[in-house]
Design a protein around this motif. Sequence first.
Motif, PDB file in Angstrom:
ATOM      1  N   PRO A   2      15.990  -8.037  -3.591  1.00  0.00           N
ATOM      2  CA  PRO A   2      17.357  -7.797  -4.074  1.00  0.00           C
ATOM      3  C   PRO A   2      18.261  -7.378  -2.914  1.00  0.00           C
ATOM      4  O   PRO A   2      17.870  -6.556  -2.081  1.00  0.00           O
ATOM      5  N   GLU A   3      19.452  -7.947  -2.861  1.00  0.00           N
ATOM      6  CA  GLU A   3      20.409  -7.613  -1.814  1.00  0.00           C
ATOM      7  C   GLU A   3      21.690  -7.099  -2.455  1.00  0.00           C
ATOM      8  O   GLU A   3      21.736  -6.857  -3.664  1.00  0.00           O
ATOM      9  N   LEU A   4      22.710  -6.917  -1.651  1.00  0.00           N
ATOM     10  CA  LEU A   4      23.938  -6.265  -2.116  1.00  0.00           C
ATOM     11  C   LEU A   4      24.457  -6.790  -3.461  1.00  0.00           C
ATOM     12  O   LEU A   4      24.726  -5.978  -4.362  1.00  0.00           O
ATOM     13  N   PRO A   5      24.619  -8.100  -3.662  1.00  0.00           N
ATOM     14  CA  PRO A   5      25.182  -8.559  -4.940  1.00  0.00           C
ATOM     15  C   PRO A   5      24.341  -8.178  -6.148  1.00  0.00           C
ATOM     16  O   PRO A   5      24.881  -7.754  -7.186  1.00  0.00           O
ATOM     17  N   GLU A   6      23.017  -8.332  -6.041  1.00  0.00           N
ATOM     18  CA  GLU A   6      22.160  -8.009  -7.179  1.00  0.00           C
ATOM     19  C   GLU A   6      22.126  -6.509  -7.450  1.00  0.00           C
ATOM     20  O   GLU A   6      22.149  -6.071  -8.614  1.00  0.00           O
ATOM     21  N   VAL A   7      22.082  -5.708  -6.380  1.00  0.00           N
ATOM     22  CA  VAL A   7      22.036  -4.257  -6.566  1.00  0.00           C
ATOM     23  C   VAL A   7      23.380  -3.745  -7.081  1.00  0.00           C
ATOM     24  O   VAL A   7      23.428  -2.830  -7.913  1.00  0.00           O
ATOM     25  N   GLU A   8      24.473  -4.336  -6.621  1.00  0.00           N
ATOM     26  CA  GLU A   8      25.789  -3.959  -7.143  1.00  0.00           C
ATOM     27  C   GLU A   8      25.896  -4.301  -8.624  1.00  0.00           C
ATOM     28  O   GLU A   8      26.401  -3.499  -9.425  1.00  0.00           O
ATOM     29  N   ALA A   9      25.418  -5.482  -9.002  1.00  0.00           N
ATOM     30  CA  ALA A   9      25.447  -5.872 -10.414  1.00  0.00           C
ATOM     31  C   ALA A   9      24.586  -4.945 -11.255  1.00  0.00           C
ATOM     32  O   ALA A   9      24.962  -4.563 -12.370  1.00  0.00           O
ATOM     33  N   LEU A  10      23.425  -4.560 -10.739  1.00  0.00           N
ATOM     34  CA  LEU A  10      22.554  -3.634 -11.460  1.00  0.00           C
ATOM     35  C   LEU A  10      23.218  -2.270 -11.610  1.00  0.00           C
ATOM     36  O   LEU A  10      23.164  -1.658 -12.693  1.00  0.00           O
ATOM     37  N   ALA A  11      23.863  -1.787 -10.550  1.00  0.00           N
ATOM     38  CA  ALA A  11      24.536  -0.489 -10.618  1.00  0.00           C
ATOM     39  C   ALA A  11      25.634  -0.501 -11.685  1.00  0.00           C
ATOM     40  O   ALA A  11      25.782   0.460 -12.446  1.00  0.00           O
ATOM     41  N   ARG A  12      26.394  -1.580 -11.740  1.00  0.00           N
ATOM     42  CA  ARG A  12      27.452  -1.665 -12.762  1.00  0.00           C
ATOM     43  C   ARG A  12      26.862  -1.786 -14.160  1.00  0.00           C
ATOM     44  O   ARG A  12      27.399  -1.214 -15.117  1.00  0.00           O
ATOM     45  N   PHE A  13      25.754  -2.523 -14.286  1.00  0.00           N
ATOM     46  CA  PHE A  13      25.070  -2.644 -15.575  1.00  0.00           C
ATOM     47  C   PHE A  13      24.622  -1.267 -16.059  1.00  0.00           C
ATOM     48  O   PHE A  13      24.834  -0.900 -17.224  1.00  0.00           O
ATOM     49  N   LEU A  14      24.021  -0.494 -15.176  1.00  0.00           N
ATOM     50  CA  LEU A  14      23.535   0.829 -15.555  1.00  0.00           C
ATOM     51  C   LEU A  14      24.683   1.800 -15.798  1.00  0.00           C
ATOM     52  O   LEU A  14      24.568   2.710 -16.637  1.00  0.00           O
ATOM     53  N   ALA A  15      25.792   1.626 -15.089  1.00  0.00           N
ATOM     54  CA  ALA A  15      26.951   2.493 -15.323  1.00  0.00           C
ATOM     55  C   ALA A  15      27.461   2.334 -16.747  1.00  0.00           C
ATOM     56  O   ALA A  15      27.934   3.295 -17.371  1.00  0.00           O
ATOM     57  N   GLU A  16      27.349   1.124 -17.277  1.00  0.00           N
ATOM     58  CA  GLU A  16      27.805   0.867 -18.646  1.00  0.00           C
ATOM     59  C   GLU A  16      26.814   1.372 -19.692  1.00  0.00           C
ATOM     60  O   GLU A  16      27.219   1.792 -20.771  1.00  0.00           O
ATOM     61  N   ARG A  17      25.532   1.365 -19.367  1.00  0.00           N
ATOM     62  CA  ARG A  17      24.514   1.646 -20.379  1.00  0.00           C
ATOM     63  C   ARG A  17      23.814   2.993 -20.233  1.00  0.00           C
ATOM     64  O   ARG A  17      23.351   3.553 -21.221  1.00  0.00           O
ATOM     65  N   ALA A  18      23.696   3.479 -18.996  1.00  0.00           N
ATOM     66  CA  ALA A  18      22.945   4.714 -18.793  1.00  0.00           C
ATOM     67  C   ALA A  18      23.821   5.953 -18.740  1.00  0.00           C
ATOM     68  O   ALA A  18      23.379   7.043 -19.143  1.00  0.00           O
TER      69      ALA A  18
END
Length: 287
Positions: A2-18
Amino acid sequence: MPELPEVEALARFLAERAVGRVVARVDVVALNVLKTFDPPPTALHGLQVTGVSRHGKVVDLDVDGLHLLVHFSRAGWAQWRDPAPTTPARPGKGPLALRLLLDDGDSLAALDLTEAGTQKRLAVHVVHDPADVPYVARLGPDPLGLDAAGWGEVLGSTRQRLKTVLTDQQVVAGIGNAYSDDIMHAARLSPFAPAGGLDEARLERLTEAVQQVLGVAVQQAVGHEPGKLKDAKRGRMRVHGRTGQTCDVCGDTVAEVSYTDSSFQYCPTCQTGGQKLADRRLSRLLK
Protein backbone atom coordinates in the motif's frame (compact mmCIF):
# COMPACT_ATOMS: atom_id res chain seq x y z
CA MET A 1 2.58 -2.64 -0.96
CA PRO A 2 0.00 0.00 0.00
CA GLU A 3 1.26 3.47 -0.90
CA LEU A 4 0.06 7.03 -0.36
CA PRO A 5 -3.22 6.83 -2.37
CA GLU A 6 -4.39 3.58 -0.77
CA VAL A 7 -3.41 4.63 2.75
CA GLU A 8 -5.05 8.04 2.28
CA ALA A 9 -8.24 6.35 1.07
CA LEU A 10 -8.16 3.99 4.05
CA ALA A 11 -7.64 6.89 6.48
CA ARG A 12 -10.66 8.72 5.05
CA PHE A 13 -12.72 5.51 5.12
CA LEU A 14 -11.91 5.02 8.80
CA ALA A 15 -12.54 8.69 9.58
CA GLU A 16 -16.11 8.18 8.38
CA ARG A 17 -16.70 4.88 10.17
CA ALA A 18 -14.43 4.66 13.21
CA VAL A 19 -14.46 8.20 14.59
CA GLY A 20 -16.93 8.47 17.49
CA ARG A 21 -16.79 4.78 18.28
CA VAL A 22 -15.31 3.51 21.55
CA VAL A 23 -12.60 0.86 21.68
CA ALA A 24 -14.22 -2.21 23.23
CA ARG A 25 -11.18 -4.47 22.95
CA VAL A 26 -7.88 -4.97 21.17
CA ASP A 27 -7.13 -8.57 20.23
CA VAL A 28 -3.45 -9.06 19.42
CA VAL A 29 -3.43 -12.27 17.40
CA ALA A 30 0.23 -12.19 16.26
CA LEU A 31 2.54 -10.90 18.99
CA ASN A 32 5.23 -9.87 16.50
CA VAL A 33 2.94 -7.19 15.04
CA LEU A 34 3.04 -5.10 18.23
CA LYS A 35 6.20 -2.99 18.36
CA THR A 36 5.51 -1.07 21.60
CA PHE A 37 4.48 -2.21 25.06
CA ASP A 38 4.10 1.02 27.05
CA PRO A 39 1.36 2.09 26.90
CA PRO A 40 -0.08 -1.40 26.36
CA PRO A 41 -2.89 -1.94 23.84
CA THR A 42 -5.28 -2.42 26.77
CA ALA A 43 -4.81 1.30 27.52
CA LEU A 44 -7.07 1.96 24.53
CA HIS A 45 -10.01 0.12 26.09
CA GLY A 46 -12.96 2.42 26.80
CA LEU A 47 -11.47 5.36 24.89
CA GLN A 48 -13.10 7.04 21.89
CA VAL A 49 -11.59 7.30 18.43
CA THR A 50 -11.41 11.06 17.85
CA GLY A 51 -9.56 11.27 14.54
CA VAL A 52 -7.77 9.45 11.74
CA SER A 53 -4.83 10.80 9.77
CA ARG A 54 -1.91 9.66 7.63
CA HIS A 55 1.86 10.04 7.93
CA GLY A 56 3.37 8.89 4.63
CA LYS A 57 2.24 5.26 4.39
CA VAL A 58 1.28 5.05 8.08
CA VAL A 59 -2.33 5.27 9.34
CA ASP A 60 -2.79 7.09 12.65
CA LEU A 61 -5.89 6.51 14.79
CA ASP A 62 -6.15 9.16 17.51
CA VAL A 63 -7.85 7.48 20.46
CA ASP A 64 -8.49 10.22 23.05
CA GLY A 65 -4.87 11.36 22.85
CA LEU A 66 -3.27 7.97 22.47
CA HIS A 67 -2.23 7.02 18.95
CA LEU A 68 -2.57 3.65 17.28
CA LEU A 69 -0.13 3.74 14.35
CA VAL A 70 -0.17 1.10 11.62
CA HIS A 71 2.57 0.62 9.04
CA PHE A 72 1.44 -1.99 6.53
CA SER A 73 4.84 -2.64 4.91
CA ARG A 74 4.70 -4.95 1.89
CA ALA A 75 1.95 -7.43 2.63
CA GLY A 76 -0.18 -5.89 5.37
CA TRP A 77 -3.64 -4.44 4.91
CA ALA A 78 -6.92 -3.74 6.69
CA GLN A 79 -10.45 -5.07 6.55
CA TRP A 80 -13.53 -3.37 7.98
CA ARG A 81 -16.14 -5.81 9.31
CA ASP A 82 -19.53 -4.51 10.39
CA PRO A 83 -20.96 -6.25 12.29
CA ALA A 84 -17.89 -7.68 13.96
CA PRO A 85 -17.40 -11.47 14.00
CA THR A 86 -18.94 -13.11 17.02
CA THR A 87 -16.18 -15.70 17.40
CA PRO A 88 -13.05 -14.52 19.27
CA ALA A 89 -9.87 -13.90 17.29
CA ARG A 90 -7.29 -16.56 18.06
CA PRO A 91 -3.71 -17.19 16.93
CA GLY A 92 -3.47 -19.54 13.98
CA LYS A 93 -2.21 -19.93 10.43
CA GLY A 94 -4.49 -17.27 8.97
CA PRO A 95 -3.49 -13.73 7.97
CA LEU A 96 -5.20 -11.95 10.89
CA ALA A 97 -2.63 -10.15 13.06
CA LEU A 98 -4.72 -7.75 15.18
CA ARG A 99 -8.40 -6.96 15.64
CA LEU A 100 -9.69 -3.65 16.97
CA LEU A 101 -13.29 -3.93 18.21
CA LEU A 102 -15.21 -0.65 18.09
CA ASP A 103 -18.55 0.08 19.77
CA ASP A 104 -21.01 2.72 18.55
CA GLY A 105 -23.43 2.08 21.42
CA ASP A 106 -25.61 -0.27 19.43
CA SER A 107 -23.26 -2.79 17.86
CA LEU A 108 -19.63 -3.75 17.40
CA ALA A 109 -17.56 -3.28 14.24
CA ALA A 110 -14.07 -4.68 13.74
CA LEU A 111 -10.98 -3.29 12.11
CA ASP A 112 -8.92 -6.34 11.17
CA LEU A 113 -5.23 -5.89 10.38
CA THR A 114 -3.97 -8.72 8.21
CA GLU A 115 -0.68 -9.77 6.64
CA ALA A 116 -0.05 -12.32 3.92
CA GLY A 117 3.18 -14.23 3.39
CA THR A 118 5.99 -15.12 5.75
CA GLN A 119 8.06 -11.94 6.11
CA LYS A 120 5.77 -10.44 8.78
CA ARG A 121 6.71 -6.76 8.63
CA LEU A 122 3.32 -5.31 9.57
CA ALA A 123 3.95 -2.95 12.49
CA VAL A 124 1.54 -1.56 15.11
CA HIS A 125 2.56 1.05 17.69
CA VAL A 126 0.58 2.49 20.61
CA VAL A 127 2.18 5.79 21.62
CA HIS A 128 1.42 9.17 23.18
CA ASP A 129 2.85 11.07 20.20
CA PRO A 130 3.36 9.82 16.61
CA ALA A 131 6.87 11.29 16.74
CA ASP A 132 7.69 8.73 19.45
CA VAL A 133 8.00 6.22 16.60
CA PRO A 134 11.45 6.79 15.01
CA TYR A 135 10.25 5.78 11.54
CA VAL A 136 7.51 8.43 11.65
CA ALA A 137 9.77 11.08 13.17
CA ARG A 138 12.20 10.70 10.26
CA LEU A 139 9.63 10.91 7.47
CA GLY A 140 10.21 13.45 4.72
CA PRO A 141 7.55 15.87 3.42
CA ASP A 142 4.37 14.75 1.70
CA PRO A 143 4.93 14.74 -2.09
CA LEU A 144 1.53 16.26 -2.87
CA GLY A 145 2.58 19.38 -0.94
CA LEU A 146 5.73 20.06 -2.97
CA ASP A 147 6.07 22.49 -5.87
CA ALA A 148 9.02 22.48 -8.29
CA ALA A 149 11.13 24.59 -5.94
CA GLY A 150 10.29 22.25 -3.08
CA TRP A 151 11.36 19.24 -5.12
CA GLY A 152 14.60 21.02 -5.92
CA GLU A 153 15.27 21.45 -2.21
CA VAL A 154 14.29 17.88 -1.37
CA LEU A 155 16.45 16.33 -4.09
CA GLY A 156 19.33 18.69 -3.38
CA SER A 157 22.63 17.73 -4.95
CA THR A 158 22.43 13.99 -4.35
CA ARG A 159 23.98 11.74 -6.96
CA GLN A 160 21.66 8.87 -6.06
CA ARG A 161 19.38 7.57 -8.76
CA LEU A 162 15.94 9.12 -9.01
CA LYS A 163 14.22 5.77 -8.43
CA THR A 164 16.13 5.29 -5.18
CA VAL A 165 15.41 8.80 -3.89
CA LEU A 166 11.69 8.79 -4.70
CA THR A 167 11.20 5.64 -2.63
CA ASP A 168 13.33 6.83 0.32
CA GLN A 169 10.76 7.71 2.99
CA GLN A 170 13.19 10.02 4.76
CA VAL A 171 13.40 12.13 1.60
CA VAL A 172 9.72 12.15 0.68
CA ALA A 173 6.97 10.18 2.42
CA GLY A 174 4.39 7.98 0.76
CA ILE A 175 5.81 6.94 -2.62
CA GLY A 176 6.75 3.29 -3.05
CA ASN A 177 7.93 1.02 -5.83
CA ALA A 178 4.76 1.09 -7.92
CA TYR A 179 3.87 4.77 -8.01
CA SER A 180 7.50 5.83 -8.40
CA ASP A 181 7.58 3.86 -11.68
CA ASP A 182 4.44 5.55 -12.95
CA ILE A 183 5.54 9.02 -11.79
CA MET A 184 8.86 8.74 -13.65
CA HIS A 185 7.05 7.47 -16.74
CA ALA A 186 4.60 10.38 -16.68
CA ALA A 187 7.50 12.81 -16.18
CA ARG A 188 9.55 11.16 -18.97
CA LEU A 189 12.50 10.68 -16.61
CA SER A 190 14.95 7.78 -16.40
CA PRO A 191 14.92 5.78 -13.16
CA PHE A 192 18.72 5.94 -13.26
CA ALA A 193 18.90 9.75 -13.65
CA PRO A 194 20.88 11.49 -10.85
CA ALA A 195 18.13 12.92 -8.65
CA GLY A 196 20.11 16.02 -7.78
CA GLY A 197 20.88 16.81 -11.40
CA LEU A 198 17.37 17.64 -12.59
CA ASP A 199 17.13 21.04 -14.26
CA GLU A 200 14.15 23.37 -13.88
CA ALA A 201 12.22 21.86 -16.79
CA ARG A 202 12.62 18.32 -15.42
CA LEU A 203 11.64 19.45 -11.92
CA GLU A 204 8.47 20.97 -13.38
CA ARG A 205 7.71 17.70 -15.19
CA LEU A 206 8.32 15.73 -11.98
CA THR A 207 6.01 18.03 -10.02
CA GLU A 208 3.24 17.74 -12.60
CA ALA A 209 3.63 13.96 -12.76
CA VAL A 210 3.39 13.59 -8.96
CA GLN A 211 0.22 15.67 -8.86
CA GLN A 212 -1.24 13.80 -11.82
CA VAL A 213 -0.38 10.24 -10.82
CA LEU A 214 -0.89 10.48 -7.06
CA GLY A 215 -3.69 13.05 -7.20
CA VAL A 216 -5.77 11.01 -9.64
CA ALA A 217 -5.03 7.80 -7.72
CA VAL A 218 -6.29 9.36 -4.48
CA GLN A 219 -9.46 10.59 -6.19
CA GLN A 220 -10.12 7.14 -7.65
CA ALA A 221 -9.34 5.31 -4.41
CA VAL A 222 -11.38 7.41 -1.97
CA GLY A 223 -14.81 5.97 -1.25
CA HIS A 224 -13.90 2.34 -1.95
CA GLU A 225 -13.97 -0.44 0.61
CA PRO A 226 -10.43 -1.26 1.81
CA GLY A 227 -10.63 -4.73 0.31
CA LYS A 228 -11.04 -3.33 -3.20
CA LEU A 229 -8.21 -0.81 -3.13
CA LYS A 230 -5.35 -3.12 -4.08
CA ASP A 231 -7.07 -4.47 -7.21
CA ALA A 232 -8.03 -0.94 -8.22
CA LYS A 233 -4.39 0.11 -7.88
CA ARG A 234 -3.17 -2.65 -10.17
CA GLY A 235 -5.72 -1.69 -12.78
CA ARG A 236 -4.53 1.91 -13.17
CA MET A 237 -0.77 1.36 -13.42
CA ARG A 238 0.92 2.97 -16.45
CA VAL A 239 4.09 0.83 -16.54
CA HIS A 240 4.50 -0.79 -13.12
CA GLY A 241 3.80 -4.51 -13.24
CA ARG A 242 3.36 -4.38 -17.03
CA THR A 243 6.63 -5.90 -18.24
CA GLY A 244 6.34 -6.99 -21.88
CA GLN A 245 3.12 -5.08 -22.47
CA THR A 246 2.68 -2.11 -24.79
CA CYS A 247 3.26 1.41 -23.49
CA ASP A 248 -0.02 3.29 -23.89
CA VAL A 249 1.85 6.50 -24.72
CA CYS A 250 4.32 5.51 -27.44
CA GLY A 251 3.67 1.87 -28.31
CA ASP A 252 7.08 0.59 -27.18
CA THR A 253 7.37 -2.50 -24.98
CA VAL A 254 7.54 -1.91 -21.22
CA ALA A 255 10.91 -3.13 -19.89
CA GLU A 256 12.08 -4.27 -16.47
CA VAL A 257 15.13 -4.11 -14.21
CA SER A 258 15.24 -6.89 -11.62
CA TYR A 259 17.00 -7.07 -8.26
CA THR A 260 17.16 -9.84 -5.68
CA ASP A 261 13.80 -9.09 -4.06
CA SER A 262 12.25 -6.39 -6.24
CA SER A 263 11.95 -5.05 -9.76
CA PHE A 264 10.83 -1.90 -11.52
CA GLN A 265 9.37 -1.16 -14.92
CA TYR A 266 9.90 1.68 -17.40
CA CYS A 267 9.40 2.57 -21.07
CA PRO A 268 12.68 2.88 -23.03
CA THR A 269 11.22 5.27 -25.61
CA CYS A 270 9.46 7.57 -23.13
CA GLN A 271 12.16 7.60 -20.46
CA THR A 272 15.63 6.55 -21.58
CA GLY A 273 15.99 7.67 -25.19
CA GLY A 274 15.30 4.16 -26.44
CA GLN A 275 18.08 2.57 -24.39
CA LYS A 276 17.53 -0.54 -22.29
CA LEU A 277 18.79 -0.24 -18.71
CA ALA A 278 21.06 -2.99 -17.42
CA ASP A 279 19.11 -5.82 -15.80
CA ARG A 280 20.91 -6.53 -12.53
CA ARG A 281 19.79 -10.17 -12.48
CA LEU A 282 21.16 -10.84 -15.96
CA SER A 283 24.38 -8.93 -15.24
CA ARG A 284 25.11 -11.21 -12.26
CA LEU A 285 24.54 -14.32 -14.37
CA LEU A 286 27.00 -13.12 -17.00
CA LYS A 287 29.82 -12.48 -14.51
